[in-house]
Design an enzyme around this catalytic site. Structure first.
Site, PDB file in Angstrom:
ATOM      1  N   HIS A 306       0.856  -1.200   0.000  1.00 39.92           N
ATOM      2  CA  HIS A 306       0.000   0.000   0.000  1.00 39.92           C
ATOM      3  C   HIS A 306       0.886   1.243   0.000  1.00 39.92           C
ATOM      4  CE1 HIS A 306      -2.163   3.108   2.563  1.00 39.92           C
ATOM      5  NE2 HIS A 306      -2.958   2.981   1.518  1.00 39.92           N
ATOM      6  N   ASN A 307       0.517   2.243  -0.813  1.00 38.66           N
ATOM      7  CA  ASN A 307       1.306   3.490  -0.890  1.00 38.66           C
ATOM      8  C   ASN A 307       2.813   3.184  -0.891  1.00 38.66           C
ATOM      9  OD1 ASN A 307      -1.081   4.840  -0.921  1.00 38.66           O
ATOM     10  ND2 ASN A 307      -0.871   5.820   1.069  1.00 38.66           N
ATOM     11  N   GLU A 336       1.742   0.227  -5.542  1.00 37.17           N
ATOM     12  CA  GLU A 336       0.758   1.290  -5.752  1.00 37.17           C
ATOM     13  C   GLU A 336       1.421   2.626  -6.042  1.00 37.17           C
ATOM     14  OE1 GLU A 336      -3.115   3.278  -3.525  1.00 37.17           O
ATOM     15  OE2 GLU A 336      -1.651   2.181  -2.338  1.00 37.17           O
ATOM     16  N   ASP A 338       0.214   6.838  -6.412  1.00 39.54           N
ATOM     17  CA  ASP A 338      -0.761   7.934  -6.407  1.00 39.54           C
ATOM     18  C   ASP A 338      -0.202   9.009  -7.324  1.00 39.54           C
ATOM     19  OD1 ASP A 338      -2.083   6.558  -4.517  1.00 39.54           O
ATOM     20  OD2 ASP A 338      -2.065   8.107  -2.974  1.00 39.54           O
ATOM     21  N   HIS A 351       1.465  11.289  -1.568  1.00 40.16           N
ATOM     22  CA  HIS A 351       0.179  11.094  -0.920  1.00 40.16           C
ATOM     23  C   HIS A 351      -0.552  12.425  -0.923  1.00 40.16           C
ATOM     24  CE1 HIS A 351      -2.126   8.915   2.523  1.00 40.16           C
ATOM     25  NE2 HIS A 351      -2.670   8.733   1.348  1.00 40.16           N
ATOM     26  N   GLU A 385      -3.632   5.041  -8.687  1.00 46.49           N
ATOM     27  CA  GLU A 385      -4.666   5.970  -8.245  1.00 46.49           C
ATOM     28  C   GLU A 385      -4.385   7.267  -8.986  1.00 46.49           C
ATOM     29  OE1 GLU A 385      -5.921   8.036  -4.155  1.00 46.49           O
ATOM     30  OE2 GLU A 385      -5.734   5.859  -4.004  1.00 46.49           O
TER      31      GLU A 385
END
Length: 758
Positions: A306-307, A336, A338, A351, A385
């Protein structure tokens, strides 16, 4: 002494000779932080010593065993940032194990850099090829050096007493002096070389193992080939080719040539076997890839991050390409990003709506291209994302295509509309994009997609999610959950088998969803679905991929327990890889099997849609066969010291935890042993009932008991229940970071049996 480079040939090796002389190099932390340090390899060929020119006598050291790899040139963000100042041939990076930061260095010349790069690689390779006995000799030698305060190559009794305290041993002075006198064969009042080894052997005499050895030895001195066969059959419960295996063990672990000629094993050989990987609790046959890798992608648990770009917390932490490199090197197969609009038309990764630092999207893609298949050849999923404008989405698509080339999956495998997901085997060496897509796979293949379309913001957008979960109070992020987002056809076309979709309900998904659609849930939403409709959730996950990620409240980058999501068959359970603790221990444990390839085949009752497994009531499945697990915790060996206070010695206890379906969740502890972290003995038996062994994980935790405050963590080891070997086994403990801490171990006896159903 045993410590001199473990048999390494230094003479004639110019690189190691040069490292022993030492060199002044620049340690680089940023474009503005560049300090000169003097680096030198110590005589033991195991320790790097360094100091600042200005720091007087203060110096620092690190062990070669802490270094995982050496990267040459500008292969770190820090060195890339000073590429215009120092040429690549003078630069290199030491990458440490676990979560410790890299050490970026610039040598005075290209030749000097090469000497250190080649020398360090040779030292690392030498360590990796060391046998158990050499490792132990090395460890003894390290202690000798620590205790020999005046560096005269010998130890007096006071130095021995100090050493015992350092080693976690609380021994009365008379007993210590008796051992000291027995080891002092030269009657010099000091111990040197072989005398210290003898002292150490007396100190570490394994009465627990000796007892077993003598039970099976006809004469108390050796195990004949037949004795060893009996032990392997009766205690280790080995069934196949026992005769051949006994012969192999003697050949591999017996140090005495005389015993080998007699086809027998001495106590030393027996101990070496039990302390080896073969004698460990983890079944060696499950270490390499042993599962069928030709099943659809949704039939596997997939190691997921995650992230991935974050090295610390979710609000102010540093973003770094290093996060991707570390995750991929741990076998992670889903990372991942973003993505947000950056300056000069270049998309950035961070983030959003926080103070985390920013990195370039193209640098992430470069890292992915370089490291995706270093430890596993099976596919990597890049979960995007996307918050970028149409223009920067096109730049993203361009980077993906140009940098990844043939590694990026651009179309279905045969160019036709498939009826189900391909397998990890089919997708070897491929990177799959997970993200929003215009229309479906069918329209893309028929060429019916318009130039650009408006798509809904992805459900896994955590900015929207934190608002929803935190609506009753002020939040640092404001975003309209219902906002629409335009998607570029170029980026949309990069999405093939992993189209991100909003989840409505299991009923809706059963009727309308396509096999290539992926829904994402926060941990709290996933838990609700699990509570309300566990069997439906398992059924849903037998047909398509599901991703679960930490709730937005976890701003400290903590992790949820992934086990409850695996119980529902969720494949992509995304954890904060940068955060040590129970969550990552379970993740590392599950994926330590099957060649550490990042894919583990789900049990068959979770793969077949008609089986209707409910994790809340596992007794209802057809093949329900509960088991009992009996663990006798016998002893511990050389546990690390956790409290740095002078004279403080560990009071160890062992906790065994079962993680699995709710009915299997359990924990039990041994009593604690006062003041003995060196060779505590328990002989305590813990008993568990396991209702769904196929999903169960077993975690061994050693803690330093404290009656006034929280116990301190000492070490742990986690493995799938299905990978346990029965019999007398050692458990090689890991640090909080998941790295080995040799020679720390537990010695246990394991028995598994079917539970008698009334």
């Amino acid at each position: 002494m045993a410590s001199t480079g473990s048999g390494l040939r230094i003479q004639g090796d110019d690189n190691l000779q040069s490292m022993l002389v030492g060199a002044v190099m620049r340690k680089i932390k940023s474009r503005t932080w560049k300090k000169q340090r003097y680096f030198k390899l110590q005589e033991d060929c195991m320790t790097i010593w360094y100091k600042s020119k200005k720091a007087g006598n203060t110096h620092s050291t690190f062990s070669v065993s802490d270094v995982e790899a050496v990267r040459d040139g500008h292969q770190s963000e820090v060195l890339l940032s000073i590429a215009d100042e120092f040429p690549a041939d003078r630069c290199f990076t030491l990458v440490f194990r676990g979560r410790r930061g890299n050490l970026d260095l610039v040598a005075e010349s290209a030749e000097e850099a090469q000497s250190w790069i080649r020398g360090m690689r040779k030292l690392i390779e030498n360590l990796e090829n060391m046998g158990e006995r050499e490792r132990l000799d090395q460890w003894i030698g390290d202690w000798f050096k620590k205790a020999d305060k005046n560096n005269d190559g010998r130890m007096n009794f006071k130095e021995v007493q100090d050493l015992l305290r350092m080693m976690n041993v609380d021994m009365n002075e008379q007993h210590a002096h008796r051992l000291f006198t027995m080891a002092d064969k030269s009657l010099s009042g000091t111990l040197e070389d072989d005398e210290f080894v003898l002292f150490y052997k007396m100190l570490t005499q394994r009465e627990d193992v000796l007892r077993i050895f003598q039970d099976y030895s006809g004469d108390g001195q050796k195990l004949t080939h037949s004795d060893l066969e009996d032990f392997l059959r009766d205690e280790q419960l080995e069934g196949d080719n026992i005769q051949d295996h006994a012969r192999q063990l003697i050949e591999l672990y017996e140090p005495s040539d005389t015993a080998k000629l007699l086809n027998a094993m001495t106590f030393d050989g027996f101990l070496m076997y039990l302390a080896s990987d073969e004698g460990s609790i983890f079944n060696p046959r499950r270490r390499a890839i042993f599962q069928d890798m030709s099943q659809p992608l949704c039939y596997y648990f997939i190691s997921s991050s995650h992230n991935t770009y974050l090295m610390e917390d979710q609000l102010r932490g540093q973003s770094s390409v290093e996060g991707y490199i570390r995750a991929l090197k741990r076998g992670c197969r889903c990372v991942e990003v973003d993505c947000w609009d950056g300056a000069s038309g270049e998309p950035i990764v961070y983030h959003g709506h926080t103070f985390t630092s920013k990195i370039l999207f193209k640098d992430v893609v470069n890292a992915l291209g370089n490291y995706a298949f270093k430890v596993s050849e099976y596919p990597v999923i890049l979960s995007i994302e996307n918050h970028c404008s149409i223009e920067q989405q096109r730049v993203m698509a361009q980077h993906l295509n140009q940098i990844l080339g043939h590694k990026l999956l651009r179309s279905t495998l045969d160019g036709k509309v498939p009826t189900g997901l391909p397998s990890p085997e089919d997708l070897k060496g491929k990177i799959l994009l997970k993200g929003k897509k215009i229309g479906g796979l069918e329209e893309t293949l028929d060429g019916m997609v318009e130039d650009s379309l408006t798509g809904e913001v992805s459900d896994e957008d955590e900015a929207a999610e934190i608002d929803e979960e935190n609506a009753h109070r002020d939040t640092i992020r404001r975003k309209n959950k219902k906002s629409k987002q335009r998607l570029s056809k170029e980026l949309s076309d990069c999405v093939v088998y992993c189209k991100s979709v909003h989840f409505s309900s299991f009923k809706h998904a059963r009727v309308h969803s396509k096999f290539y659609e992926v829904s994402s849930f926060t941990e709290s939403k996933a838990r609700k679905h699990l509570r309300d409709a566990g069997a439906e959730f398992v059924h849903h996950n037998s047909r398509q991929l599901t991703r679960v990620y930490p709730t937005g409240f976890r701003t400290d980058s903590s992790n949820f327990n992934p086990q409850e999501m695996w119980n529902a068959g969720c494949q992509i359970v995304a954890l904060n890889f940068q955060t040590a603790g129970d969550g990552m221990d379970l993740n590392d444990g599950l994926f330590s099997q099957n060649g550490r390839c990042g894919y583990v085949l789900k049990p068959d009752f979770m793969r077949q849609a008609e089986r209707r497994f409910d994790p809340e009531i596992p007794q209802n499945r057809d093949s329900y066969r509960p088991l009992t697990l009996n663990i006798q915790v016998i002893s511990g060996q050389q546990l690390p010291k956790v409290n740095i206070k002078e004279g403080s010695i560990v009071d160890p206890l062992v906790r065994v935890e079962i993680h699995g379906v709710p009915l299997d969740q359990a924990k039990q502890e041994t009593r604690y042993i006062e003041n003995n972290g060196f060779n505590p003995v328990w002989y305590d038996t813990l008993r568990f009932t396991i209702h769904t062994p196929e999903l169960a994980m077993v975690r061994f935790v050693v803690e330093d008991y404290d009656k006034t405050s929280k116990n301190d963590f000492v070490g742990q080891y986690t493995l799938p229940f299905s990978c346990i070997q029965q019999g007398y086994r050692h458990i090689h403990l890991l640090s909080k970071d998941g790295t080995r801490i040799p020679p720390s171990s537990l010695f246990v006896h394991i028995r598994i049996a079917e539970l008698e159903l009334s």
